[in-house]
Design an enzyme around this catalytic site. Sequence first.
Site, PDB file in Angstrom:
ATOM      1  N   ASN A 192       6.947  -2.995  -6.782  1.00  0.00           N
ATOM      2  CA  ASN A 192       6.556  -3.540  -5.474  1.00  0.00           C
ATOM      3  C   ASN A 192       7.620  -4.461  -4.852  1.00  0.00           C
ATOM      4  O   ASN A 192       7.554  -4.786  -3.669  1.00  0.00           O
ATOM      5  CB  ASN A 192       5.211  -4.277  -5.556  1.00  0.00           C
ATOM      6  CG  ASN A 192       4.017  -3.349  -5.710  1.00  0.00           C
ATOM      7  OD1 ASN A 192       3.017  -3.688  -6.361  1.00  0.00           O
ATOM      8  ND2 ASN A 192       4.083  -2.155  -5.127  1.00  0.00           N
ATOM      9  N   ASP A 213      -5.787  -0.433  -4.627  1.00  0.00           N
ATOM     10  CA  ASP A 213      -4.859   0.232  -3.702  1.00  0.00           C
ATOM     11  C   ASP A 213      -5.528   0.502  -2.353  1.00  0.00           C
ATOM     12  O   ASP A 213      -6.744   0.676  -2.276  1.00  0.00           O
ATOM     13  CB  ASP A 213      -4.392   1.557  -4.347  1.00  0.00           C
ATOM     14  CG  ASP A 213      -3.094   2.059  -3.734  1.00  0.00           C
ATOM     15  OD1 ASP A 213      -2.467   1.324  -2.946  1.00  0.00           O
ATOM     16  OD2 ASP A 213      -2.704   3.207  -4.059  1.00  0.00           O
TER      17      ASP A 213
HETATM   18  C1  IPE Z   1       0.149   0.301  -7.443  1.00  0.00           C
HETATM   19  O1  IPE Z   1      -0.007   0.582  -6.101  1.00  0.00           O
HETATM   20  C2  IPE Z   1       0.482  -1.156  -7.623  1.00  0.00           C
HETATM   21  C3  IPE Z   1      -0.605  -2.101  -7.370  1.00  0.00           C
HETATM   22  C4  IPE Z   1      -1.822  -1.782  -7.036  1.00  0.00           C
HETATM   23  C5  IPE Z   1      -0.264  -3.494  -7.537  1.00  0.00           C
HETATM   24  P1  IPE Z   1       1.196   1.120  -5.217  1.00  0.00           P
HETATM   25  O2  IPE Z   1       0.644   1.335  -3.859  1.00  0.00           O
HETATM   26  O3  IPE Z   1       2.357   0.218  -5.343  1.00  0.00           O
HETATM   27  O4  IPE Z   1       1.550   2.490  -5.942  1.00  0.00           O
HETATM   28  P2  IPE Z   1       2.233   3.816  -5.381  1.00  0.00           P
HETATM   29  O5  IPE Z   1       3.522   3.406  -4.751  1.00  0.00           O
HETATM   30  O6  IPE Z   1       1.307   4.418  -4.397  1.00  0.00           O
HETATM   31  O7  IPE Z   1       2.396   4.691  -6.581  1.00  0.00           O
HETATM   32  C1  IPE Z   2      -2.346  -2.295  -2.772  1.00  0.00           C
HETATM   33  O1  IPE Z   2      -2.370  -1.865  -1.465  1.00  0.00           O
HETATM   34  C2  IPE Z   2      -1.787  -3.685  -2.915  1.00  0.00           C
HETATM   35  C3  IPE Z   2      -0.504  -3.756  -3.615  1.00  0.00           C
HETATM   36  C4  IPE Z   2       0.152  -2.757  -4.103  1.00  0.00           C
HETATM   37  C5  IPE Z   2       0.063  -5.066  -3.777  1.00  0.00           C
HETATM   38  P1  IPE Z   2      -1.100  -1.183  -0.793  1.00  0.00           P
HETATM   39  O2  IPE Z   2      -0.291  -2.246  -0.131  1.00  0.00           O
HETATM   40  O3  IPE Z   2      -0.376  -0.349  -1.764  1.00  0.00           O
HETATM   41  O4  IPE Z   2      -1.807  -0.285   0.306  1.00  0.00           O
HETATM   42  P2  IPE Z   2      -1.385   1.149   0.784  1.00  0.00           P
HETATM   43  O5  IPE Z   2      -1.279   2.019  -0.437  1.00  0.00           O
HETATM   44  O6  IPE Z   2      -0.063   1.011   1.472  1.00  0.00           O
HETATM   45  O7  IPE Z   2      -2.480   1.566   1.695  1.00  0.00           O
HETATM   46 MG    MG Z   3      -0.504   1.595  -2.287  1.00  0.00          MG
END
Ligand code: IPE
Ligand code: IPE
Ligand code: MG
Length: 262
Positions: free
Chosen positions: A85, A37
Site C-alpha cells: 500500500n 476492501d
Molecule cells: C488489501 O487490499 C490490503 C488491505 C486491505 C489493507 P488492496 O486493495 O490493497 O489489495 P489489491 O491491490 O486489490 O490486491
Molecule cells: C481498503 O480499501 C483499504 C486499504 C487497502 C487501506 P481500498 O482503498 O483498497 O478500496 P478500493 O479497493 O480502492 O475500493
Molecule cells: Mg482495494
Amino acid sequence: MPSFWQRLLKKQPDASALRTNQANHLKVPQHLAIIMDGNGRWAKQRHRPRIAGHQEGMETVKRVTKMADAVGVQVLTLYAFSTENWTRPKDEVSFLMKLPERFFNTFVPELVAKNIRVSTIGDVSQLPETTQAAVAAAKEKTAGNTGMILNFALNYGGRHDIVTASQSLAAAVARGELAAEAITEELFAQQLTTGYLGSLADPDLVIRTSGEERLSNFLPYQAAYAEFYFTKVLWPDFGQADFDLALTTYTKRDRRFGGVKS
Ligand code: IPE
Ligand code: IPE
Ligand code: MG
C-alpha cells in the site's frame, strides 16, 4: 502475575455471547481475519475523495469489533495496511497513517470497557512516529485486558513475514544454536509475527469485502486451512446482517483438514 498466555488460556467466553450463539446454532471462528476492501470504490460511488472512504471504513472497524466481541471471537485480525500500500498516492498514504491516531483517540475507552486488547502484526517500526506512538499508547492502555484480541495488520506483508522468519532461523542455524532438522512447522509458525498468538495464530475464517477474491499477501502461511468468505459489499457498508451471513455461511462449512467428512 500470570503470563499473557496463562491469562488467554484461562479466558472464558462471555456468557451472554455463548447464550446468543447457542440460540443461533452459530459456529464462531476463534480467529476471524478480515481483508477490509472497497473504501475507495465506496467513496467513488459518492463522488467523494478516496480518503472519505477510509474515514467511513474506520467506523465499520468499530462496528465489526463490537460484533465480533459480542459473538465470542477470540482474535480479530484486520488488514489495515499492506507492505504494497506504500505505492499509493502520497496524500492517501499519509491519511491512512493518521487513521490509527483518530481511531484509538475515540475508541480506546470502549476497548477498555469491553476488556479488548490491542495488538499488531507487521513492521510497525517503519510507520511515522506519531502513528507508532498512537499504536503504542493503545497497546499500553489495553495491555491488561483479557478478552478479545484486536489485532491490526499494519505494514504487513505475508511474504516479508515468511522471509524474515526464515532469516532469523537461518541465523540461529549458522550460529550453531539450532539444527536445521529441528525447524518444524510449529517452530516456523512461532517465528512469524502471529507467533505470539500460539494456537490461535491461524485464522479459522477469512472474510474479504468488495468482491475481490484474492489474499493480497495476507497471512499466506497461516491461512493454509482457513475458510474463505467473499462478499461484494464494500467495507464501509459492511453491517450486522453481512457479519451474520458470513458466520452462518461459515457454520455450514465442513472443515476436513485433509481428513474425511466429520
Ligand atoms: C488489501 O487490499 C490490503 C488491505 C486491505 C489493507 P488492496 O486493495 O490493497 O489489495 P489489491 O491491490 O486489490 O490486491
Ligand atoms: C481498503 O480499501 C483499504 C486499504 C487497502 C487501506 P481500498 O482503498 O483498497 O478500496 P478500493 O479497493 O480502492 O475500493
Ligand atoms: Mg482495494
